[in-house]
Design a protein around this motif. Structure first.
Motif, short mmCIF file in Angstrom:
data_model
loop_
_atom_site.label_atom_id
_atom_site.label_comp_id
_atom_site.label_asym_id
_atom_site.label_seq_id
_atom_site.Cartn_x
_atom_site.Cartn_y
_atom_site.Cartn_z
N ARG A 38 33.78 -44.12 29.57
CA ARG A 38 33.53 -43.49 30.87
C ARG A 38 32.06 -43.09 31.05
NH1 ARG A 38 38.05 -45.04 33.46
NH2 ARG A 38 39.89 -44.60 32.18
N GLU A 39 31.52 -42.41 30.06
CA GLU A 39 30.13 -41.95 30.16
C GLU A 39 29.18 -43.15 30.14
OE1 GLU A 39 27.21 -38.62 28.02
OE2 GLU A 39 29.30 -38.85 27.37
N THR A 40 29.51 -44.13 29.32
CA THR A 40 28.69 -45.34 29.26
C THR A 40 28.73 -46.08 30.59
OG1 THR A 40 29.23 -45.54 26.91
CG2 THR A 40 28.30 -47.48 27.98
N GLN A 41 29.91 -46.22 31.15
CA GLN A 41 30.05 -46.87 32.46
C GLN A 41 29.24 -46.14 33.53
OE1 GLN A 41 33.73 -46.38 34.78
NE2 GLN A 41 33.90 -48.62 34.84
N ALA A 42 29.32 -44.82 33.53
CA ALA A 42 28.58 -44.03 34.53
C ALA A 42 27.08 -44.23 34.36
CB ALA A 42 28.95 -42.55 34.39
N PHE A 43 26.62 -44.30 33.10
CA PHE A 43 25.19 -44.52 32.83
C PHE A 43 24.75 -45.86 33.41
CE2 PHE A 43 21.63 -46.13 30.44
CZ PHE A 43 20.82 -45.03 30.21
N ILE A 44 25.54 -46.90 33.15
CA ILE A 44 25.19 -48.25 33.60
C ILE A 44 25.21 -48.33 35.12
CG2 ILE A 44 26.01 -50.65 33.66
CD1 ILE A 44 26.99 -50.15 30.72
N MET A 45 26.26 -47.79 35.73
CA MET A 45 26.36 -47.82 37.19
C MET A 45 25.17 -47.10 37.82
SD MET A 45 29.27 -49.35 38.23
CE MET A 45 29.69 -48.62 39.82
N VAL A 58 35.11 -52.95 36.71
CA VAL A 58 36.10 -53.97 36.40
C VAL A 58 36.86 -53.55 35.14
CG1 VAL A 58 34.50 -55.33 34.99
CG2 VAL A 58 36.44 -56.47 36.07
N CYS A 59 38.13 -53.86 35.08
CA CYS A 59 38.96 -53.55 33.90
C CYS A 59 38.81 -52.09 33.48
CB CYS A 59 38.63 -54.49 32.75
SG CYS A 59 39.02 -56.21 33.10
N ASP A 60 38.85 -51.22 34.45
CA ASP A 60 38.84 -49.77 34.26
C ASP A 60 37.48 -49.22 33.84
OD1 ASP A 60 39.89 -47.22 34.32
OD2 ASP A 60 40.70 -47.32 32.30
N LEU A 65 27.82 -57.10 37.70
CA LEU A 65 26.80 -57.11 38.74
C LEU A 65 26.44 -58.55 39.05
CD1 LEU A 65 24.67 -55.74 40.57
CD2 LEU A 65 23.09 -55.85 38.62
N PHE A 66 26.58 -58.93 40.32
CA PHE A 66 26.20 -60.26 40.78
C PHE A 66 24.84 -60.17 41.45
CE2 PHE A 66 26.20 -63.59 44.11
CZ PHE A 66 26.27 -64.71 43.28
N ILE A 151 38.76 -59.21 31.08
CA ILE A 151 37.69 -59.59 32.00
C ILE A 151 37.95 -60.98 32.56
CG2 ILE A 151 35.25 -60.23 32.16
CD1 ILE A 151 35.38 -57.30 32.09
N VAL A 152 38.30 -61.92 31.68
CA VAL A 152 38.59 -63.28 32.13
C VAL A 152 39.78 -63.27 33.08
CG1 VAL A 152 39.37 -65.56 31.39
CG2 VAL A 152 37.58 -64.38 30.08
N GLU A 153 40.84 -62.53 32.72
CA GLU A 153 42.04 -62.49 33.55
C GLU A 153 41.81 -61.80 34.89
OE1 GLU A 153 44.80 -60.53 31.00
OE2 GLU A 153 44.85 -62.18 29.55
N SER A 154 40.78 -60.97 34.99
CA SER A 154 40.48 -60.29 36.25
C SER A 154 40.04 -61.25 37.34
CB SER A 154 39.39 -59.24 36.03
OG SER A 154 38.10 -59.85 35.91
N GLY A 155 39.61 -62.45 36.94
CA GLY A 155 39.17 -63.44 37.91
C GLY A 155 37.72 -63.33 38.33
N VAL A 156 36.97 -62.43 37.69
CA VAL A 156 35.59 -62.21 38.12
C VAL A 156 34.71 -63.44 37.88
CG1 VAL A 156 34.77 -61.18 35.95
CG2 VAL A 156 33.72 -60.52 38.11
#
Length: 395
Positions: A38-45, A58-60, A65-66, A151-156
């Motif tokens: 969670r904290e890592t995701q917030a940092f990256i976002m 993605v995937c919780d 990023l595109f 990630i693969v199954e998410s279809g991204v």
């Protein structure tokens, strides 16, 4: 090499050294387990949003990023990094040590994420480098239970029409600053096994009245150790390792149960299947010999990492080490990057972080693993080469 790789970096890449240090050390402080990032995701976002991008969750706990091409070339190259840390107590002594008790980035994922964030920044500040669409994938849970599959199954990958994927792993057994990869098999397929050998308890003074699970286990282990040498072709590579054994309650009681666990690894799904079947066949034989019962449970983890030979031929000259002696020697370590390779072509690469001179010799997953952030600039350089200079990836 330790000096040469840095001196040969373009000045445009060297300019990102302070950012590489800052990013890696900030991320190093906040290791989190798989699907808890969670904290890592917030940092990256937050970092990507401040650059003016619109990242997606993605995937919780993952992030993608595109970044569209500015040159109209409609093909997407994906770059993947893992995000999670390990349940390791840090003993590096650095002033940016983990702030999460009992957790550590002991496998270099802090460095992997930093390189991909640097790619995002470089593409923002050097728009001329945006010759292809780029998909940055920040993947949770590489250490387990495996985030690549979701990630693969998410279809991204399909959503953004990713045509090829690349990724790094820092390796302390590769010379600092060296990019090392290989066509074909690079890292192993891995399966875990859990075995219960069930006998009958009794007094040690009356062994004939019991069924000794320990004696049966001893014979079974002896047989297991012969599987690779007598079941697998000498032309293939494989291993079977028993990691734990637990059994017995007292020194004068016949043990009625022994529990084993371990791992089976190879570079071929056929070899893996044959070894597991041989383990089952041996178990049935031990059951007949000792009148015990053996229960085996296999948990297949990651398939083998097998690099695209076509892509390898295109990107190897861009690594600056187009020399056969620098090719990566395949290892029995496992990596869920393999799941992406089942979906699209790709190449996984080793980025050397080992330096005896600087004391960076601790292995992955150890309390003292560390590296010089300058190697991240080498990784950034090759990423940008791949994004801007490679061929059309026509497969």
């Amino acid at each position: 090499m330790a000096v040469d790789f840095y001196q040969k970096l373009p000045e445009a890449i060297k300019a990102y050294e302070p950012e590489a240090v800052s990013l890696r050390r900030a991320l190093h402080k906040i290791p989190e387990t798989g699907f808890n990032e969670r904290e890592t995701q917030a940092f990256i976002m937050d970092y990507l949003e401040k650059l003016g991008y619109t990242p997606e969750k993605v995937c919780d706990t993952g992030v993608v990023l595109f970044i569209p091409s500015l040159n109209g070339l409609d093909e997407t190259i994906a770059i993947r990094t893992d995000m999670d840390g390990l349940g390791v107590v840090e003993e590096t002594g650095v002033d940016f040590a983990s702030e999460h008790e009992g957790m550590m980035h002991a496998c270099g994922h802090d460095g992997h994420m930093s390189m991909v964030l640097l790619v995002a920044r470089y593409l923002k500040e050097h728009p001329e480098a945006r010759v292809r669409n780029t998909l940055l994938v920040f993947q949770p849970a590489e250490e387990g239970p495996g985030g690549a599959g979701p990630i693969v199954e998410s279809g991204v990958l399909e959503k953004y029409k990713a045509k090829a994927i690349f990724g790094y792993h820092l390796f302390p057994f590769v010379e600092e600053g060296l990019i090392s990869t290989t066509p074909g098999p690079m890292m192993a397929m891995t399966s875990e096994f859990y075995i219960d050998i069930l006998g009958k308890s009794g007094h040690a003074a009356d062994p004939d009245q019991g069924i000794d699970a320990i004696v049966a286990t001893a014979d079974y282990i002896s047989g297991l150790q012969k599987i690779v040498s007598r079941t697998v072709s000498p032309n293939d590579s494989a291993l079977l390792s028993i990691g734990t054994i637990n059994g017995g309650t007292r020194m004068n009681i016949i043990a009625d149960k022994v529990i084993l666990s371990g791992t089976v690894r190879s570079f071929s799904e056929d070899v893996q299947k044959a070894m597991k079947q041989r383990m089952v066949d041996m178990a049935r034989g031990i059951e007949q010999m000792y009148h015990c019962r053996i229960e085996i449970r296999f948990v297949d983890m990651y398939p083998p990492v097998i690099n695209s030979e076509v892509l390898f031929d295109q990107i190897w000259p861009l690594c600056g080490e187009a020399d056969e002696k620098k090719l990566f020697k395949k290892v029995m370590l496992a990596e869920d990057f393999a799941m992406y390779r089942k979906a699209i072509p790709g190449v996984f690469m080793g980025l050397g972080s080992g330096s005896e001179e600087k004391g960076y010799t601790q292995n992955l997953h150890t309390h003292g693993f560390n590296f010089d952030e300058k190697v991240l600039l080498r990784g950034l350089q090759v990423y940008m080469n791949i994004l801007t200079k490679a061929g059309e990836y026509t497969l």
